[in-house]
Write a protein that holds these residues in place. Structure first.
Motif, mmCIF file in Angstrom:
data_model
loop_
_atom_site.group_PDB
_atom_site.id
_atom_site.type_symbol
_atom_site.label_atom_id
_atom_site.label_comp_id
_atom_site.label_asym_id
_atom_site.label_seq_id
_atom_site.Cartn_x
_atom_site.Cartn_y
_atom_site.Cartn_z
ATOM 1 N N TYR A 129 0.843 -1.200 0.000
ATOM 2 C CA TYR A 129 0.000 0.000 0.000
ATOM 3 C C TYR A 129 0.875 1.246 0.000
ATOM 4 O O TYR A 129 1.633 1.480 0.937
ATOM 5 N N GLY A 159 -2.379 2.821 -10.490
ATOM 6 C CA GLY A 159 -3.096 2.175 -9.403
ATOM 7 C C GLY A 159 -2.333 2.219 -8.092
ATOM 8 O O GLY A 159 -2.913 2.451 -7.024
ATOM 9 N N VAL A 160 -1.024 2.028 -8.164
ATOM 10 C CA VAL A 160 -0.203 2.026 -6.952
ATOM 11 C C VAL A 160 -0.098 3.419 -6.356
ATOM 12 O O VAL A 160 -0.303 3.611 -5.151
ATOM 13 N N ALA A 163 -3.983 5.896 -7.128
ATOM 14 C CA ALA A 163 -5.235 5.365 -6.579
ATOM 15 C C ALA A 163 -5.037 4.744 -5.203
ATOM 16 O O ALA A 163 -5.994 4.280 -4.588
ATOM 17 N N ALA A 165 -3.961 1.963 -4.187
ATOM 18 C CA ALA A 165 -4.556 0.629 -4.116
ATOM 19 C C ALA A 165 -3.953 -0.178 -2.971
ATOM 20 O O ALA A 165 -2.744 -0.128 -2.729
ATOM 21 N N LYS A 166 -4.811 -0.910 -2.270
ATOM 22 C CA LYS A 166 -4.345 -1.852 -1.254
ATOM 23 C C LYS A 166 -4.204 -3.208 -1.938
ATOM 24 O O LYS A 166 -5.193 -3.883 -2.216
ATOM 25 N N ILE A 167 -2.974 -3.576 -2.205
ATOM 26 C CA ILE A 167 -2.676 -4.688 -3.098
ATOM 27 C C ILE A 167 -2.512 -5.968 -2.302
ATOM 28 O O ILE A 167 -1.563 -6.117 -1.513
ATOM 29 N N MET A 171 -3.541 -9.918 -6.067
ATOM 30 C CA MET A 171 -3.444 -8.762 -6.952
ATOM 31 C C MET A 171 -2.002 -8.498 -7.351
ATOM 32 O O MET A 171 -1.705 -8.182 -8.511
ATOM 33 N N TRP A 175 -0.530 -8.215 -11.043
ATOM 34 C CA TRP A 175 0.080 -6.974 -11.509
ATOM 35 C C TRP A 175 1.576 -7.110 -11.789
ATOM 36 O O TRP A 175 2.202 -6.168 -12.260
#
Length: 242
Positions: A129, A159-160, A163, A165-167, A171, A175
């Motif tokens: 994150y 996305g990283v 956004a 993103a909580k990966i 995911m 990715w």
């Protein structure tokens, strides 16, 4: 702090304790000392390094409470300098490196994991994150360069960073950020050890390996000479390297 264990030709560096493993000078110095020991003990044979942690967190990023309690704003600069030196240590380490991510890795903790050659992650807990957008901080330029060096496309980079993103592990594999996902911290570490032994079996020259990594990370190394340090207003102040 951290501990260092050697299993044959594989070193396991573990960030110890059951807290969030926030990166302050004491913890960073402890990790750098362990890396110096790894380097000194690996000069005569091929080796690999695994970095992992105890508890629910790999690292929840910078220790902002420690940094921002300083009205003179010197502490953020010190903390940032030390992390950049740690990143340089990892990039220059003469062996393959593997992050076995046991739990949450956020912001600077995510960057620490990304600075390893391989990233393995448990699938049942934790996420990667880049939290700056959500917590109201401008992301340091060199963080972005690390992310770019490890992501496959502008969509993923967006996305990283843009956004937040909580990966999850799944995911991350999709990715291309995570190399493999495993059931639990123990299984993740065991997979990292197997990978480390496979890499050691290639019997690469460590200095050549490190030289090639420095070329791969040339753009990251180029931006480590300057920094945007956390300010008490939520902005980052551009400062020269200490």
């Amino acid at each position: 702090m951290c501990s260092l264990e050697r299993r044959g030709d594989v070193f396991i560096l573990t960030i110890t304790g059951d807290d969030q493993h926030r990166l302050n000078p004491n913890l960073i110095d402890s990790i750098r000392a362990a890396l110096a020991r790894v380097k000194s003990e690996s000069s005569l044979s091929a080796t690999a390094l695994i970095t992992t942690a105890q508890g629910k967190f790999f690292s929840n990023g910078y220790d902002l409470n420690w940094a921002l309690s300083d009205p003179a704003r010197i502490r953020p600069k010190i903390m940032s300098k030390k992390l950049r030196l740690l990143v340089e240590d990892l990039i220059s380490l003469p062996m393959p490196t593997i992050a076995a991510v046991n739990g949450h890795a956020s912001a600077a903790g995510f960057v620490l994991a990304l600075c390893h050659d391989y990233l393995l992650m448990r699938r049942d807990r934790g996420f990667l994150y880049m939290s700056e957008l959500d917590i109201g901080y401008t992301i340091p330029r060199w963080f972005v360069q690390v992310v770019k060096s490890k992501t496959e496309s502008p969509r993923i980079w967006r996305g990283v960073v843009m956004a937040a993103a909580k990966i999850t592990a799944e995911m991350g594999v999709e990715w291309g950020i995570v190399d493999s996902a495993h059931d639990g911290a123990e299984a993740t570490e065991e997979a990292a050890v197997r990978l480390g032994r496979d890499l050691v079996g290639r019997k690469w020259d460590g200095e050549v390996y490190a030289a090639n990594r420095r070329i791969v990370f040339a753009e990251v190394l180029a931006v480590l000479g300057s920094d945007e340090s956390v300010g008490d207003s939520g902005d980052f102040e551009v400062v020269s390297r200490l």
